[in-house]
Design an enzyme around this catalytic site. Structure first.
Site, short mmCIF file in Angstrom:
data_model
loop_
_atom_site.label_atom_id
_atom_site.label_comp_id
_atom_site.label_asym_id
_atom_site.label_seq_id
_atom_site.Cartn_x
_atom_site.Cartn_y
_atom_site.Cartn_z
CB CYS A 199 -18.49 10.21 -4.51
SG CYS A 199 -17.85 9.02 -3.31
CE1 TYR A 243 20.36 -8.27 -8.93
CE2 TYR A 243 20.78 -8.66 -6.60
CZ TYR A 243 20.06 -8.04 -7.59
OH TYR A 243 19.04 -7.18 -7.27
CD GLU A 279 21.73 -14.55 -9.37
OE1 GLU A 279 22.07 -13.67 -8.57
OE2 GLU A 279 21.96 -14.51 -10.60
CB CYS A 305 -21.07 10.99 -1.36
SG CYS A 305 -21.58 9.73 -2.56
CB ALA A 339 7.41 -14.96 -1.98
CG ASP A 340 3.17 -13.78 0.44
OD1 ASP A 340 3.26 -14.92 -0.04
OD2 ASP A 340 3.30 -13.55 1.65
NE ARG A 376 13.05 -2.32 -7.84
CZ ARG A 376 12.49 -3.53 -7.78
NH1 ARG A 376 12.86 -4.47 -8.63
NH2 ARG A 376 11.61 -3.82 -6.85
CB CYS A 406 -20.37 5.30 -4.94
SG CYS A 406 -20.89 7.02 -4.76
CB CYS A 412 -21.55 5.98 -1.40
SG CYS A 412 -19.84 6.56 -1.25
CE LYS A 468 10.03 -13.84 -6.39
NZ LYS A 468 9.29 -12.79 -5.71
CG ASP A 488 12.98 -10.67 1.46
OD1 ASP A 488 12.26 -11.06 2.37
OD2 ASP A 488 12.68 -9.69 0.73
CD GLU A 519 17.85 -7.15 -3.32
OE1 GLU A 519 18.24 -6.83 -4.46
OE2 GLU A 519 16.65 -7.12 -2.97
CE LYS A 536 13.06 -11.64 -6.32
NZ LYS A 536 13.03 -10.78 -5.12
#
Length: 749
Positions: free
Chosen positions: A453, A236, A126, A432, A44-45, A149, A447, A429, A324, A130, A184, A128
């Site tokens: 670099c 599904y 439906e 470098c 979800a995140d 997948r 940088c 940086c 979500k 996980d 799934e 989802k």
């Protein structure tokens, strides 16, 4: 710059910096989630962050990065498994987080299909799951292969492992001759707890959450290990089928159930957004009692004929949406602030945290965005977190909603160590030692070292050999880092001199750690195979800012050959430079007009800039042709032209091209069409089809669809409301048709 800064208030510089941060975070997350089976956050995140990335790209299309997460599905298949190319690509889903997003989804579907609000339109809803996506291929009713997948196009061959899962039938009765069933793989909460208990007793690895356990169990090289793991499977969807399963999504799911697959009993048919949201809330309330992890609800248009019309975007179907569930908060200690240098030279601060579990995911890093964010200010100089800065040793609140690498949302000053000092953002940086400067209006410090670099040089080379670029077997990030460190590779062209430059290469390479006769020979063979390479891959591999995979393909299809592309870019250079001059003049005019309290008259400024530059007609035509390519705007064109105009960069590109046989991109396959090979522009309102459908139909007939009228335009299709494009077409003597004329021309009248 805070993640919750409204997209509509972002400046170009802020949007560019945000897209860079999002791309870096999503790349790390893809590796952790898809390749290492060790996710730092929930699905979800992750999807919420992809959504913000897409929102910014939609508002600032010219800022889309060459490594845009919007063009990525899943992750590369892991080493150790053979690969299976999916007959039908496995897509990801667009996301919703608010109730309004669901109504907007319904409106988008109706608009695309030209359906009024009163027209019937049903959706399935439906849970989802996980877990880990899996595709099962049956031929004549027999399971012949199973694949993860992967990146959507190619997955890992886990056939032997899938055969050990009780929910997956080995044979089907009454199925189509060819049937790819998709679903799934997951693990129940009870089985997950029991597995971790057994693992702990044996002194083995325990898992952070059921999804991680399911993915790690399915992707075992030893199928016996998978057999001992309690995996389950919900079906599904489907991929390739020799005949339709049904005419409706719900009936197709019922057909899968009748064939012997487990389908989710909570799948419902909904009549519009109100019922969709009602079912979403029912599932959300049941979430804790289901016995397995879900992270939202998936909606799909029920009518499969309408799904076919709606089609797909680059990585997501237009006919489906994942709604979500919200994310969470946690407190932990910030142990240190580190600086990472990206491929573009951006210095990105990262909080190193005492590991903390947030919603079942162990988090040890958090983004700090930029130096203003650390100091307690947003991009406009206004206070955030009440003006509290962030220091090493602080007790901080970690917020994961929409972030792969979470952000530090707050600081508890009552727990700040007495010896904590304000963080001093580096002005050189760390990789470098070059100056790290922050341009006016830019939230990011960069940088200036360029290829000297190590961080930038190595990242550019890693991008060059990445899967969607040159994709040289055996030459990945680890090998690039090794060869660059030893001075064997400094620029892309050096890759093709490896064997010649190092004593025929084999003797020196095979004696290095991790290399032998066979692996060295395989690498050199793989490099030789890539001397003959597709044009779109070469363009993408150059790592030009804003020129991603989709744009690279558009350029290749438009110009067909490397020489034509280079000639066009070189010819357009004076016009591109004049365009930049005009932008600067327009900005100056706007500032002056604002100060004087009047409205800026931009057109005369632009015309004057072009005339002052003395841009030849040939250059203007080349520029118009370049920016007229569908999906390519002025920002992309300027970036492309500028890159080729830099002496050092151009010399490197020319050295590379001299070592390659760059294949021409084939022209349109539908050569019998009356519009094959012609450039078509649509303008005004179309009444018998949507603009997207019209473009798709034209491209299917072998035409090029452009967004602007130029001397190279062959046909203008003008509906009611056509304005400047119709006028310009008339001035250039371009054939202009109304919608009926266009349909008659292509035989669809």
């Amino acid at each position: 710059m805070a993640d919750d800064t409204p997209v509509e208030t972002l400046t170009d510089a802020e949007a560019r910096a945000e897209l860079e941060r999002l791309a870096a975070a999503l790349t790390r997350a893809n590796t952790a989630y898809h390749t290492d089976d060790a996710p730092e956050i929930s699905d979800a995140d992750y999807d919420a962050l992809k959504r913000r990335n897409l929102e910014i790209e939609e508002r600032f299309p010219d800022l889309k990065r060459d490594d845009s997460p919007s063009d990525v599905v899943g992750g590369a298949p892991a080493e150790g498994f053979s690969k299976i190319r999916h007959a039908v690509r496995m897509m990801s889903l667009g996301n919703a987080f608010e109730d309004g997003d669901v109504a907007a989804f319904d409106e988008r579907v109706r608009s695309y299909l030209n359906l009024g609000r009163a027209a019937p339109l049903k959706f399935t809803a439906e849970p989802k799951i996980d877990g880990l996506s899996l595709s099962l291929r049956y031929e004549d009713g027999v399971l012949i292969q199973a694949a993860t997948r992967g990146d959507g196009e190619t997955g890992e061959n886990v056939t032997a492992n899938a055969r050990t899962i009780a929910d997956i039938p080995q044979e089907l009765t009454g199925a189509p001759a060819v049937l790819e069933v998709r679903g799934e793989v997951y693990m129940s909460h009870a089985d997950f707890a029991a597995l971790n208990e057994r693992q702990a007793e044996r002194g083995g690895k325990t898992f952070a959450n059921p999804r991680n356990a399911a993915a790690g169990s399915l992707r075992q090289l030893d199928a016996q290990i998978t057999r001992d793991r309690p995996l389950k499977f919900f079906a599904y969807a489907w991929g390739e089928v020799s005949e339709p399963l049904a005419d409706l999504q719900m009936r197709a799911i019922d057909r899968l159930s009748a064939l012997g697959f487990q389908t989710n009993p909570l799948t419902r048919l909904c009549d519009g957004p109100a019922e969709m949201l009602e079912h979403y809330r029912e599932i959300e309330e049941m979430r804790a009692t289901l016995g397995y992890d879900i992270d939202g609800v998936v909606y799909k248009v029920d009518d499969l004929a309408l799904q076919e019309r709606l089609g797909f975007r680059a990585t997501t179907p237009r006919w489906a949406l994942a709604h979500k569930f919200p994310a969470e908060l946690a407190w932990t200690w910030l142990e240190a602030i580190d600086i990472q240098v990206g491929r573009t030279g951006a210095l990105s601060p990262v909080a190193r945290l005492q590991p903390v579990t947030v919603g079942g995911v162990v988090v040890s890093n958090a983004t700090l965005h930029n130096e203003d964010y650390i100091a307690g200010f947003d991009s406009r100089g206004e206070e955030i977190r009440g003006g509290k800065d962030i220091r090493g040793g602080d007790w901080v609140q970690v917020y994961r909603a929409g972030d792969v690498i979470p952000k530090v949302a707050d600081v508890d000053l009552s727990k700040r160590p007495a010896d904590a000092v304000p963080y001093a953002f580096p002005e050189v940086c760390p990789e470098c030692g070059s100056a790290a400067i922050r341009e006016e209006g830019d939230a990011v410090r960069r940088c200036t070292g360029g290829l000297i670099c190590p961080a930038q040089a190595v990242e550019k080379l890693i991008h060059f050999v990445s899967r969607k670029a040159l994709d040289i077997e055996g030459l990945g990030a680890k090998q690039v880092e090794q060869f660059h460190r030893d001075g064997w590779i400094r620029e892309p062209a050096d890759i093709f001199d490896l064997k010649e430059n190092y004593g025929s290469g084999l003797q020196q390479l095979k004696n290095r750690e991790g290399w032998g006769d066979k692996s060295a020979e395989n690498l050199f063979d793989a490099i030789e195979e890539r001397r003959r390479i597709e044009l779109k891959r070469v363009i993408f591999a150059l790592g030009i800012r804003h020129v991603g995979e989709v744009v690279s393909g558009d350029l290749a299809r438009h110009f067909h050959s490397w020489s034509a592309l280079v000639e066009a870019v070189d010819t357009a250079r004076p016009a591109a430079e004049a365009h930049v001059m005009a932008d600067e003049a327009e900005a100056a005019e706007r500032r002056a007009a604002s100060e004087a309290g009047r409205r800026a008259q931009i057109k005369p400024v632009r015309d004057a800039a072009w005339d002052t530059a003395g841009v030849a007609a040939e250059a203007r035509a080349a520029w118009d042709d370049l920016v007229g390519i569908e999906g390519i705007g002025a920002t992309v064109a300027v970036s492309l032209v500028t890159t080729f105009a830099q002496a050092a960069e151009r010399a490197s590109i020319d050295r590379l091209a001299g070592k390659l046989d760059i294949l021409e991109t084939a022209g349109p396959a539908n050569t019998d069409s009356p519009v094959a090979g012609k450039t078509v522009v649509f303008t005004g309102k179309l009444e018998k089809m949507t603009r997207d459908e019209a473009k798709a139909r034209a491209e299917a007939l072998g035409a090029k669809v452009s967004g602007s009228v130029s001397a190279k335009t062959d046909i203008l299709v003008a509906g009611p409301g056509a304005g400047s494009k119709a006028k310009k077409a008339a001035e250039l003597g371009i054939q202009t048709l109304d919608e009926d004329g266009w349909l008659a021309l292509i035989g669809a009248g």
